[in-house]
Motif scaffolding. Structure first.
Motif, PDB file in Angstrom:
ATOM      1  N   THR A 126       0.849  -1.186   0.000  1.00 52.38           N
ATOM      2  CA  THR A 126       0.000   0.000   0.000  1.00 52.38           C
ATOM      3  C   THR A 126       0.890   1.242   0.000  1.00 52.38           C
ATOM      4  O   THR A 126       2.080   1.158   0.319  1.00 52.38           O
ATOM      5  N   ALA A 127       0.284   2.371  -0.331  1.00 50.51           N
ATOM      6  CA  ALA A 127       0.989   3.651  -0.293  1.00 50.51           C
ATOM      7  C   ALA A 127       0.092   4.673   0.381  1.00 50.51           C
ATOM      8  O   ALA A 127      -1.021   4.920  -0.082  1.00 50.51           O
ATOM      9  N   ALA A 128       0.561   5.231   1.488  1.00 47.40           N
ATOM     10  CA  ALA A 128      -0.188   6.256   2.211  1.00 47.40           C
ATOM     11  C   ALA A 128       0.177   7.623   1.661  1.00 47.40           C
ATOM     12  O   ALA A 128       1.361   7.938   1.484  1.00 47.40           O
ATOM     13  N   ALA A 129      -0.827   8.445   1.393  1.00 48.20           N
ATOM     14  CA  ALA A 129      -0.588   9.785   0.854  1.00 48.20           C
ATOM     15  C   ALA A 129       0.360  10.569   1.748  1.00 48.20           C
ATOM     16  O   ALA A 129       1.252  11.271   1.262  1.00 48.20           O
ATOM     17  N   ALA A 130       0.196  10.460   3.063  1.00 49.41           N
ATOM     18  CA  ALA A 130       1.039  11.214   3.992  1.00 49.41           C
ATOM     19  C   ALA A 130       2.506  10.825   3.854  1.00 49.41           C
ATOM     20  O   ALA A 130       3.400  11.681   3.921  1.00 49.41           O
ATOM     21  N   HIS A 131       2.772   9.531   3.643  1.00 51.47           N
ATOM     22  CA  HIS A 131       4.155   9.074   3.494  1.00 51.47           C
ATOM     23  C   HIS A 131       4.757   9.559   2.164  1.00 51.47           C
ATOM     24  O   HIS A 131       5.921   9.959   2.118  1.00 51.47           O
ATOM     25  N   VAL A 132       3.951   9.503   1.101  1.00 54.34           N
ATOM     26  CA  VAL A 132       4.421   9.983  -0.196  1.00 54.34           C
ATOM     27  C   VAL A 132       4.735  11.474  -0.122  1.00 54.34           C
ATOM     28  O   VAL A 132       5.781  11.937  -0.593  1.00 54.34           O
ATOM     29  N   GLN A 133       3.845  12.236   0.502  1.00 53.60           N
ATOM     30  CA  GLN A 133       4.052  13.686   0.627  1.00 53.60           C
ATOM     31  C   GLN A 133       5.319  13.985   1.419  1.00 53.60           C
ATOM     32  O   GLN A 133       6.081  14.902   1.060  1.00 53.60           O
ATOM     33  N   ARG A 134       5.545  13.247   2.493  1.00 53.34           N
ATOM     34  CA  ARG A 134       6.734  13.499   3.301  1.00 53.34           C
ATOM     35  C   ARG A 134       8.010  13.274   2.493  1.00 53.34           C
ATOM     36  O   ARG A 134       8.956  14.072   2.559  1.00 53.34           O
ATOM     37  N   ARG A 135       8.053  12.202   1.718  1.00 51.30           N
ATOM     38  CA  ARG A 135       9.229  11.930   0.888  1.00 51.30           C
ATOM     39  C   ARG A 135       9.448  13.050  -0.136  1.00 51.30           C
ATOM     40  O   ARG A 135      10.586  13.466  -0.391  1.00 51.30           O
TER      41      ARG A 135
END
Length: 249
Positions: A126-135
């Protein structure tokens, strides 16, 4: 990195059918003003309804659509022309890959969001939007514009069907996965990807397994014939089992 790879640029939620409509208008030989008017009519009851701002979201979306298929950067002109011909020739179910590749080449931020998303999908399913944004903020800076643009790109992926809701808000799982078998499309998509890289070169295995191309699957055995047929790609053998693919000068 070049200037385009440092910019966000792509900051709107863009549906696949809008790109398809734009490409069709270009293929029909319409001029800039005709295409702009047609896209305004297409979007008037879908985006910024009733809005009168000079640079509202509708106008920003039209700018993106036209930059992808009408007035792409000069160094991408050959890619754009060949991409339009692929859209003309290939079945509709292949068009997603062409639109993906051209957006990625014109707006590397699209590919950066895809790369982050694809890595999370590969690692944890899965991919969490919050994790993608942080990267992405680690690379583009701690700005709200980065997070907002990333959210809109992720929602575009959902609209396109390459991501799907997982049941947890803001968490996505893999959507459709498309096998790229057509040799012309295979080589063209590799070329589009190389335009997002500094120097325009990478090991072929790295390209075929890139998380930035997570919606697509490739047959490595088909690469030699497909890439050899391209006049704008060069493949160098570095060892028994390693090849470097690059854009020709």
């Amino acid at each position: 990195m070049n200037l385009r790879t440092d910019q966000i640029g792509f900051s709107q939620r863009v549906r696949l059918e809008w790109l398809e409509q734009t490409a069709g208008l270009v293929l029909d030989g319409n001029d800039r003003s005709t295409i702009f008017a047609a896209l305004e009519d297409l979007l008037k009851d879908k985006v910024s309804i009733g809005g009168t701002a000079v640079r509202g979201n509708r106008e920003k979306i039209i700018t993106i659509l036209m930059k992808v298929w009408f007035n792409a950067p000069r160094e991408l002109e050959s890619l754009r022309i060949d991409g339009l011909q692929l859209i003309r020739r290939l079945p509709c179910n292949h068009h997603l890959a062409v639109h993906w590749g051209m957006i990625m080449a014109v707006y590397p931020f699209w590919g950066a969001v895809a790369a982050c998303t694809g890595r999370f999908l590969k690692l944890q399913g899965t991919a969490a939007a919050a994790h993608v944004q942080r990267r992405l903020r680690e690379h583009y800076g701690e700005r709200e514009t980065v997070s907002r643009a990333a959210r809109r790109v992720l929602r575009s992926y959902v609209d396109w069907g390459v991501l799907k809701e997982s049941g947890t808000k803001g968490v996505y799982s893999q959507g459709m996965s498309l096998m790229i078998e057509n040799p012309g499309l295979f080589a063209w998509l590799i070329e589009a990807f190389l335009h997002t890289l500094p120097g325009g070169r990478a090991p072929l295995k790295t390209v075929l397994e890139s998380p930035g191309l997570f919606p697509f699957r490739f047959q490595p055995a088909a690469a030699d014939g497909a890439l050899a047929a391209s006049s704008r790609l060069e493949v160098l053998r570095l060892g028994l089992d390693e090849e470097l693919v690059m854009l020709r000068d």
